[in-house]
Design an enzyme around this catalytic site. Sequence first.
Site, PDB file in Angstrom:
ATOM      1  N   ASP A   8       3.998   7.256  14.133  1.00  0.00           N
ATOM      2  CA  ASP A   8       3.727   5.665  14.411  1.00  0.00           C
ATOM      3  C   ASP A   8       2.556   5.428  15.077  1.00  0.00           C
ATOM      4  O   ASP A   8       1.454   6.486  14.851  1.00  0.00           O
ATOM      5  CB  ASP A   8       4.827   5.870  15.870  1.00  0.00           C
ATOM      6  CG  ASP A   8       4.582   5.836  16.798  1.00  0.00           C
ATOM      7  OD1 ASP A   8       3.301   7.431  16.794  1.00  0.00           O
ATOM      8  OD2 ASP A   8       4.919   5.448  18.336  1.00  0.00           O
ATOM      9  N   HIS A   9       2.016   4.613  15.020  1.00  0.00           N
ATOM     10  CA  HIS A   9       0.291   3.992  15.782  1.00  0.00           C
ATOM     11  C   HIS A   9       0.028   5.506  16.365  1.00  0.00           C
ATOM     12  O   HIS A   9      -1.323   6.097  16.806  1.00  0.00           O
ATOM     13  CB  HIS A   9       0.687   2.529  16.311  1.00  0.00           C
ATOM     14  CG  HIS A   9       1.235   2.567  16.565  1.00  0.00           C
ATOM     15  ND1 HIS A   9       2.265   2.420  17.225  1.00  0.00           N
ATOM     16  CD2 HIS A   9       0.849   1.811  18.966  1.00  0.00           C
ATOM     17  CE1 HIS A   9       2.695   1.585  17.795  1.00  0.00           C
ATOM     18  NE2 HIS A   9       2.318   1.629  19.138  1.00  0.00           N
ATOM     19  N   CYS A  66       4.215  11.179  17.663  1.00  0.00           N
ATOM     20  CA  CYS A  66       3.866  10.221  18.306  1.00  0.00           C
ATOM     21  C   CYS A  66       3.746  10.053  19.988  1.00  0.00           C
ATOM     22  O   CYS A  66       2.363  11.107  19.578  1.00  0.00           O
ATOM     23  CB  CYS A  66       5.380   9.142  18.382  1.00  0.00           C
ATOM     24  SG  CYS A  66       6.642  10.439  20.116  1.00  0.00           S
ATOM     25  N   GLY A  67       3.428   9.243  20.443  1.00  0.00           N
ATOM     26  CA  GLY A  67       2.617   9.265  21.456  1.00  0.00           C
ATOM     27  C   GLY A  67       2.782  10.527  22.659  1.00  0.00           C
ATOM     28  O   GLY A  67       1.641  11.414  22.670  1.00  0.00           O
ATOM     29  N   THR A  68       4.456  10.550  22.573  1.00  0.00           N
ATOM     30  CA  THR A  68       4.163  11.905  23.690  1.00  0.00           C
ATOM     31  C   THR A  68       5.024  13.046  22.442  1.00  0.00           C
ATOM     32  O   THR A  68       5.361  14.152  23.304  1.00  0.00           O
ATOM     33  CB  THR A  68       5.615  11.331  24.381  1.00  0.00           C
ATOM     34  OG1 THR A  68       6.051  11.235  24.154  1.00  0.00           O
ATOM     35  CG2 THR A  68       4.834  10.284  25.703  1.00  0.00           C
ATOM     36  N   GLY A  69       6.145  12.966  21.650  1.00  0.00           N
ATOM     37  CA  GLY A  69       6.652  13.579  21.097  1.00  0.00           C
ATOM     38  C   GLY A  69       7.930  13.119  20.757  1.00  0.00           C
ATOM     39  O   GLY A  69       9.116  13.503  20.303  1.00  0.00           O
ATOM     40  N   GLY A  71      10.200  10.519  21.803  1.00  0.00           N
ATOM     41  CA  GLY A  71      10.601   9.434  21.150  1.00  0.00           C
ATOM     42  C   GLY A  71      10.827   9.567  19.271  1.00  0.00           C
ATOM     43  O   GLY A  71      12.449   9.943  19.118  1.00  0.00           O
ATOM     44  N   HIS A  99      14.516  30.664  17.927  1.00  0.00           N
ATOM     45  CA  HIS A  99      15.710  30.137  19.429  1.00  0.00           C
ATOM     46  C   HIS A  99      16.818  29.745  18.345  1.00  0.00           C
ATOM     47  O   HIS A  99      17.654  29.420  19.177  1.00  0.00           O
ATOM     48  CB  HIS A  99      15.637  30.241  20.792  1.00  0.00           C
ATOM     49  CG  HIS A  99      15.082  31.717  21.222  1.00  0.00           C
ATOM     50  ND1 HIS A  99      15.696  32.268  22.580  1.00  0.00           N
ATOM     51  CD2 HIS A  99      14.672  32.713  20.953  1.00  0.00           C
ATOM     52  CE1 HIS A  99      14.840  32.989  22.839  1.00  0.00           C
ATOM     53  NE2 HIS A  99      14.561  33.580  22.085  1.00  0.00           N
ATOM     54  N   ASN A 100      16.054  28.506  18.717  1.00  0.00           N
ATOM     55  CA  ASN A 100      16.143  26.781  17.762  1.00  0.00           C
ATOM     56  C   ASN A 100      16.916  27.039  16.451  1.00  0.00           C
ATOM     57  O   ASN A 100      17.372  25.615  16.777  1.00  0.00           O
ATOM     58  CB  ASN A 100      16.208  26.028  18.755  1.00  0.00           C
ATOM     59  CG  ASN A 100      15.928  26.234  20.308  1.00  0.00           C
ATOM     60  OD1 ASN A 100      15.049  26.156  20.588  1.00  0.00           O
ATOM     61  ND2 ASN A 100      16.706  26.960  21.422  1.00  0.00           N
ATOM     62  N   ARG A 110      -1.038  11.387  22.262  1.00  0.00           N
ATOM     63  CA  ARG A 110      -1.735  10.906  23.189  1.00  0.00           C
ATOM     64  C   ARG A 110      -1.916  12.081  24.485  1.00  0.00           C
ATOM     65  O   ARG A 110      -2.170  11.968  25.406  1.00  0.00           O
ATOM     66  CB  ARG A 110      -1.200   9.937  23.748  1.00  0.00           C
ATOM     67  CG  ARG A 110      -1.295   8.735  23.379  1.00  0.00           C
ATOM     68  CD  ARG A 110       0.005   7.946  24.123  1.00  0.00           C
ATOM     69  NE  ARG A 110      -0.589   6.377  22.823  1.00  0.00           N
ATOM     70  CZ  ARG A 110       0.387   5.201  23.344  1.00  0.00           C
ATOM     71  NH1 ARG A 110       1.112   5.413  23.544  1.00  0.00           N
ATOM     72  NH2 ARG A 110      -0.279   4.244  22.239  1.00  0.00           N
ATOM     73  N   ARG A 132      20.339  37.012  16.003  1.00  0.00           N
ATOM     74  CA  ARG A 132      21.474  36.389  16.983  1.00  0.00           C
ATOM     75  C   ARG A 132      21.510  35.865  17.680  1.00  0.00           C
ATOM     76  O   ARG A 132      22.204  34.771  18.116  1.00  0.00           O
ATOM     77  CB  ARG A 132      20.387  37.403  18.136  1.00  0.00           C
ATOM     78  CG  ARG A 132      18.840  37.010  18.778  1.00  0.00           C
ATOM     79  CD  ARG A 132      18.795  38.412  19.572  1.00  0.00           C
ATOM     80  NE  ARG A 132      17.613  37.511  20.364  1.00  0.00           N
ATOM     81  CZ  ARG A 132      17.449  37.008  21.101  1.00  0.00           C
ATOM     82  NH1 ARG A 132      18.083  36.959  22.096  1.00  0.00           N
ATOM     83  NH2 ARG A 132      15.829  37.165  21.660  1.00  0.00           N
ATOM     84  N   HIS A 133      20.670  34.219  17.281  1.00  0.00           N
ATOM     85  CA  HIS A 133      21.323  33.091  17.622  1.00  0.00           C
ATOM     86  C   HIS A 133      22.231  31.886  16.577  1.00  0.00           C
ATOM     87  O   HIS A 133      22.074  30.678  17.182  1.00  0.00           O
ATOM     88  CB  HIS A 133      20.089  32.210  17.566  1.00  0.00           C
ATOM     89  CG  HIS A 133      19.284  32.571  19.339  1.00  0.00           C
ATOM     90  ND1 HIS A 133      19.447  32.290  20.385  1.00  0.00           N
ATOM     91  CD2 HIS A 133      18.046  33.119  19.224  1.00  0.00           C
ATOM     92  CE1 HIS A 133      18.259  33.554  21.427  1.00  0.00           C
ATOM     93  NE2 HIS A 133      17.510  33.371  20.012  1.00  0.00           N
ATOM     94  N   ARG A 136      24.708  29.718  18.056  1.00  0.00           N
ATOM     95  CA  ARG A 136      24.433  28.930  19.261  1.00  0.00           C
ATOM     96  C   ARG A 136      24.216  27.145  17.536  1.00  0.00           C
ATOM     97  O   ARG A 136      24.336  26.119  18.395  1.00  0.00           O
ATOM     98  CB  ARG A 136      23.727  29.374  19.573  1.00  0.00           C
ATOM     99  CG  ARG A 136      24.196  30.386  21.156  1.00  0.00           C
ATOM    100  CD  ARG A 136      22.734  30.551  21.141  1.00  0.00           C
ATOM    101  NE  ARG A 136      23.199  32.127  22.582  1.00  0.00           N
ATOM    102  CZ  ARG A 136      22.743  32.821  23.016  1.00  0.00           C
ATOM    103  NH1 ARG A 136      21.050  33.399  22.244  1.00  0.00           N
ATOM    104  NH2 ARG A 136      23.634  33.881  23.570  1.00  0.00           N
TER     105      ARG A 136
END
Length: 149
Positions: A8-9, A66-69, A71, A99-100, A110, A132-133, A136
Site C-alpha cells: 500500500d502507500h 504496508c506500514g507494519t506488515g 494488515g 518451521h511455518n 514504517r 519435521r513440521h 503441523r
Amino acid sequence: MRVAVGADHAGYALKTALADHLRGQGVGVLDLGTDDDATPVDYPDFAASVARSVARGEADFGLLCCGTGIGMSIAANKVPGIRAAVVHDRQTAVLARTHNWANVLCLGGRLLSIPEAIAMLDAFLQATPEERHQGRIRKIGNLEEEAGR
Ligand code: RB5
C-alpha cells in the site's frame, strides 16, 4: 525464482527498494502495485492480488509491505494455500520458512530500514522448510478445509 510483490502507500518505498534488490539478484519480480506513495490505497486489495498470484502458482513467493506488515498478513492469510508471516528480524524470517513454511513475507515499511528488510528477505528466500513440521502444516490446511465447509 519469481516473487510477486505488493504494497500500500505506507509500504511503497520499501517494496520498491526490495523489488530492485531482487532484480539485482536475478530474481523475477511480478509487481502488482501500488505504484506511488501519494495516493492512499487499501492494503487488502494488494494482499489479495499477491496472495492469489502465489496460490495460482504464478510466483514462488509473495512479498507484501504496508506500514507494519500486520494488515497485509491478516488479509493474505484469508486466501487458501497462503501462509503469510509478518517478521521482525532475520531470525523470525528464517523460522517463518523452516518451521511455518511461509510462502508470503510481510514487512513493515514504517518500522524497518531498507538494509534490515533486505537481510530479512534474503534470509527468508534462502531458508528451506524442515520436513519435521509437515504434520503441523497439514493441520493448517485442514483448518482451511473446515472453513470452506
Ligand atoms: C496505512 O495507514 C496502514 O494502516 C497500513 O499500511 C498497515 O500498517 C496496516 O496494517
